[in-house]
Design an enzyme around this catalytic site. Structure first.
Site, PDB file in Angstrom:
ATOM      1  N   CYS A  11       0.855  -1.184   0.000  1.00 26.93           N
ATOM      2  CA  CYS A  11       0.000   0.000   0.000  1.00 26.93           C
ATOM      3  C   CYS A  11       0.894   1.237   0.000  1.00 26.93           C
ATOM      4  O   CYS A  11       2.105   1.123  -0.136  1.00 26.93           O
ATOM      5  CB  CYS A  11      -0.999  -0.012   1.161  1.00 26.93           C
ATOM      6  SG  CYS A  11      -0.298   0.185   2.793  1.00 26.93           S
ATOM      7  N   CYS A  83      -4.370  -0.686  -2.087  1.00 22.81           N
ATOM      8  CA  CYS A  83      -4.909   0.667  -2.221  1.00 22.81           C
ATOM      9  C   CYS A  83      -4.661   1.153  -3.644  1.00 22.81           C
ATOM     10  O   CYS A  83      -3.761   0.677  -4.338  1.00 22.81           O
ATOM     11  CB  CYS A  83      -4.303   1.624  -1.196  1.00 22.81           C
ATOM     12  SG  CYS A  83      -2.622   2.168  -1.529  1.00 22.81           S
ATOM     13  N   CYS A  90       2.736   0.940  -8.623  1.00 16.06           N
ATOM     14  CA  CYS A  90       3.406  -0.314  -8.315  1.00 16.06           C
ATOM     15  C   CYS A  90       4.627  -0.495  -9.209  1.00 16.06           C
ATOM     16  O   CYS A  90       4.525  -0.403 -10.437  1.00 16.06           O
ATOM     17  CB  CYS A  90       2.447  -1.488  -8.495  1.00 16.06           C
ATOM     18  SG  CYS A  90       3.139  -3.072  -7.980  1.00 16.06           S
TER      19      CYS A  90
END
Length: 147
Positions: A11, A83, A90
């Protein structure tokens, strides 16, 4: 030899949702999963996440907020972004690492919005409890749901 699946919960700040996911995975699936958590940033461990997890019998008080870079040498099988921001930012994971997104609401944000409306501490903690329970339900489906 360890045949467990290496799963990283990611996250933004590794303070709440990913910490809860790691805690539930250790508590419920440690025979099948090596669970880790990290953040795109480091925000520190959220005390309300620790509190509501303890209410369910899961101790995450010894966890620390970790940056994604700490896992460069770990052969991850799956990265689960929990999230939207982590999903959007990412990083690339080499090898056969699968990246999947399972978004959960942000308890600190929801609690802050409730506090601004005059909600009690218990009402604010209910935000954390709801997300805790949603994360638990997700973890209970692992690792089958990741294949």
């Amino acid at each position: 030899m360890d045949n467990k699946m290496n799963v990283l919960f990611l996250c933004t700040g590794n303070s709440c949702r990913s910490q809860m996911a790691e805690g539930w995975a250790h508590h419920l699936k440690s025979d099948l999963i090596n669970a880790y958590s990290a953040g795109i940033e480091i925000h520190g461990l959220n005390p309300n996440a620790v509190k509501v997890m303890a209410e369910s019998g899961v101790d995450i008080s010894g966890h620390k907020s970790k940056h994604i870079n700490e896992f460069e040498g770990v052969a991850l099988d799956v990265v689960v972004t929990v999230c939207g921001h982590a999903n959007e930012t990412c990083p690339y994971f080499p090898g056969n690492c699968k990246v999947t997104h399972v978004g959960f609401d942000d308890p600190p944000k929801m609690a802050k919005e409730l506090a601004e409306k005059g909600a009690s501490e218990e009402e604010q903690l209910d935000c954390y409890r709801r997300v805790r329970d949603e994360i638990k339900a997700y973890i209970e489906l692992l690792p089958e749901s990741l294949k």
